[in-house]
Design an enzyme around this catalytic site. Sequence first.
Site, PDB file in Angstrom:
ATOM      1  N   ASN A 115     -13.322   7.180  -0.476  1.00 27.11           N
ATOM      2  CA  ASN A 115     -14.481   6.692  -0.118  1.00 27.11           C
ATOM      3  C   ASN A 115     -14.412   6.860   1.862  1.00 27.11           C
ATOM      4  OD1 ASN A 115     -12.390   4.681  -0.640  1.00 27.11           O
ATOM      5  ND2 ASN A 115     -13.358   3.337   0.797  1.00 27.11           N
ATOM      6  N   HIS A 218      -8.539  -3.787  -4.810  1.00 25.09           N
ATOM      7  CA  HIS A 218      -9.907  -3.509  -5.180  1.00 25.09           C
ATOM      8  C   HIS A 218     -10.060  -3.701  -6.714  1.00 25.09           C
ATOM      9  CE1 HIS A 218     -10.779  -1.509  -1.545  1.00 25.09           C
ATOM     10  NE2 HIS A 218      -9.764  -0.819  -1.592  1.00 25.09           N
ATOM     11  N   ASP A 245      -6.350   1.659  -4.566  1.00 26.56           N
ATOM     12  CA  ASP A 245      -5.506   0.408  -4.073  1.00 26.56           C
ATOM     13  C   ASP A 245      -4.166   0.983  -3.470  1.00 26.56           C
ATOM     14  OD1 ASP A 245      -6.970  -1.789  -4.546  1.00 26.56           O
ATOM     15  OD2 ASP A 245      -6.481  -1.994  -6.497  1.00 26.56           O
ATOM     16  N   HIS A 246      -3.905   0.423  -2.315  1.00 32.14           N
ATOM     17  CA  HIS A 246      -2.382   0.965  -1.679  1.00 32.14           C
ATOM     18  C   HIS A 246      -1.303   0.599  -2.359  1.00 32.14           C
ATOM     19  CE1 HIS A 246      -5.286   1.841   2.084  1.00 32.14           C
ATOM     20  NE2 HIS A 246      -5.786   2.264   0.745  1.00 32.14           N
TER      21      HIS A 246
END
Length: 329
Positions: A115, A218, A245-246
């Site tokens: 994104n 997320h 997602d990190h």
Amino acid sequence: MARSPGAIMALMFILMAAAAAGELSRLEHDLKNDGSLKILVVGDWGRKGTYNQSEVATQMGMIGEELDIDFVISTGDNFYEDGLTGVDDKAFEESFSNIYTAKSLQKPWYLVLGNHDYRGDVLAQLNPVLQKIDSRFICMRSFIVNTDIVDFFFADTTPFQLKYWTDPEDDHYDWRGVAPRETYISNLLKDLDSALKASTATWKIVVGHHTMRSVSEHGDTEELLQLLLPILKANGADMYINGHDHCLEHISSNDSPIQYFTSGGGSKAWRGTFTPNSDTLRFFYDGQGFMSLQLTKAKADIVFYDVFGSVLYQWSMTKFSNQILQFPM
């Protein structure tokens, strides 16, 4: 690393031919002589070396040499905060070429868009001209990498998220080549369904940026669960690998053989969020790191590493007996 003009033109021809035919582009990658394939997977990394991106890159280089990897997969968000401004954006070299310098990482990088990439000049990041700067960089919206024993299906997931279209807040998304959304998604789903059905590979692995199942910030992406997941289930996909997602995580589906792997720890991490879902959580690490995937015709071995290169988690499955073995950390 400079790619020859002939190679650049050949890749551009492949992309144009596939677009004209209305099907996913296909790239071939040979296996090792012993029939194995070894890759690294990293996502959410492009921060010009900050937030430990350089440290993760160093460990990737060391593990890559140890494994003698064949290529690297990027799960998207390749350039923060807002993608590239053009093909001459120095962020390309500052966040990619100048960071992943280890000899073992001088292999093809197959990348999907995230994104944050869509917030910049998407066409620049997709432009094969970037390969004149660094020949490793192979980025397309959706495509297939064929490797005999495994087919990798790279899917462009950003257009699926409705909120990016209806409520982008202060962000701008470059929808050139995508709008109208409904038509784009319909065509992509049709192409993926056809390609998965036609695949005769032992392993079928789908790669996208957005989470399908996740316990981090997320969480689950409802649009993917509704639209993409049924196609994966119907066509026997073995894994869905993502970033967004990190963190690093492994979730097993409760109603299908599909395994969900998140490798989005390439730089900024430590979100401090944990929200369980209904599937089986096998591993979750809210921090930086990356993943390796080793495949033979009969077996898949997955390992997650942290920013220091330490092994956090190992998991294997044999294809023919469908036996799942979880190894101790």
